[in-house]
Scaffold this active site. Sequence first.
Site, short mmCIF file in Angstrom:
data_model
loop_
_atom_site.label_atom_id
_atom_site.label_comp_id
_atom_site.label_asym_id
_atom_site.label_seq_id
_atom_site.Cartn_x
_atom_site.Cartn_y
_atom_site.Cartn_z
N GLU A 123 0.87 -1.14 0.05
CA GLU A 123 -0.16 0.04 0.16
C GLU A 123 0.97 1.43 0.01
OE1 GLU A 123 -0.28 2.28 2.63
OE2 GLU A 123 0.78 1.21 4.13
N PHE A 124 0.44 2.43 -0.58
CA PHE A 124 0.74 3.66 -0.43
C PHE A 124 0.03 4.65 -0.27
CE2 PHE A 124 2.83 0.95 -4.04
CZ PHE A 124 4.17 1.06 -3.54
N CYS B 233 4.37 5.30 10.14
CA CYS B 233 4.88 4.62 8.97
C CYS B 233 6.58 5.04 8.88
CB CYS B 233 4.37 5.02 7.71
SG CYS B 233 2.39 4.18 7.74
#
Length: 445
Positions: A157-158, A271
Amino acid sequence: MKITVIGTGYLGATHAACMAELGHEVLGLDVDPDKIARLSAGSTPFYEPGLDELLVKHVVGHEGSTGRLRFTTSWEEVADFGDLHFVCVNTPQRHGEYACDMSYVESAIDSLAPLLDRPALVVGKSTVPVGSAARLAERLAVRSPAGEAVELAWNPEFLREGFAVKDTLRPDRLVVGVREEGGPAEQRLREVYAPLLDAGVPFLVADYPTAELVKTAANSFLATKISFINAMAEVCEAAGADVVRLSKALSYDDRIGGRFLNAGLGFGGGCLPKDIRAFMARAGELGADQALTFLREVDSINMRRRSRMVELARQQCGDGFLGRRIAVLGAAFKPDSDDVRDSPALNVAGQIQLQGGQVTVYDPKAMDNARKLFPALGFADSAVEAARGAHVVLHLTEWREFKEMDPAVLSEVVAERRILDGRNALDPELWRGAGWTYRALGRPS
């Protein structure tokens, strides 16, 4: 298609709702009954713009909903529902180490695999150390009754917090790591994402390790760019230069660009910090630690920005915090989020409080999370109340509400008109014109 999403935290809840938006039937699973109850009621336990609206639009039982989305705590129900399972669980930093904690991913695989008695595709979306997918593929095959008929793909995922729905429905690229290029796993993922591919989203197919590296490499590059301009801010302060004008000049260079070239308090969240540390740890395990030693300095620069803000605040308070009131505007690590994990704003607030300052914090969305993490801090219901009686105001999260503040309104409640702009997002002339002493990281006083 029938799709399950395992893990309904920030990534999983967003992915589940967006897959329903793309037309799929979706079943989300979590081991937390309270979270499942809340999602089934059409709301998330965190703030993400647009996500609650998607839930109400698709969750079973809501008036006018498509009924394409529901949630459960049952692994058996997930295994029976369909043959395409997305794993979206958390991969935090291991306690006391730089390395990634894979226990949630491994637990998800171990819970699902024994129930897969027919061909299925398991798709990992969590951010994992390179080499994990190959190991997990073998683990799946060994523990599943269907053996190698259960295939694994990796689809990183981004997502950007505050833009997660947009990033899922209109991504700049899709990356999938598969065992066999052109094989069944790739074809099934092309079906899942068909509406996005029809809209022209690039679809990049790779082997497992390359797909895993895309996410960690992207986050490391972004962290490096942010820390580079913050390193320039340190030089600017020493030389009497202006980092904002420097950044603007650099942004006109097509090789560099201006995105994420804004000097300030640095990055935080769940993150970037943990991902670059896990990347360094994994490189060491692979014998390639020298390739990423620069990331230690990237991390160090980032943390120094917090210490520098505390130092500037101390200077504005007459070289000591005792008996001084400090207003902190911002608690989330970034705007349009209530995420306070590794928040630079709260880190600064906590440091000042430990040094004797009376700190009052206000954030538009992150107050509840901030209270849980830093219960000893003071909290207010508005920026004005946070600033009441303050000797210095710290702007540490660039919410629009703060950028649009009228200095004259705060002037009526503060003890002294001093503001430190930790994000270089306020208009210096506006504040100085209202009689405030304005200081910012990397800019002349």
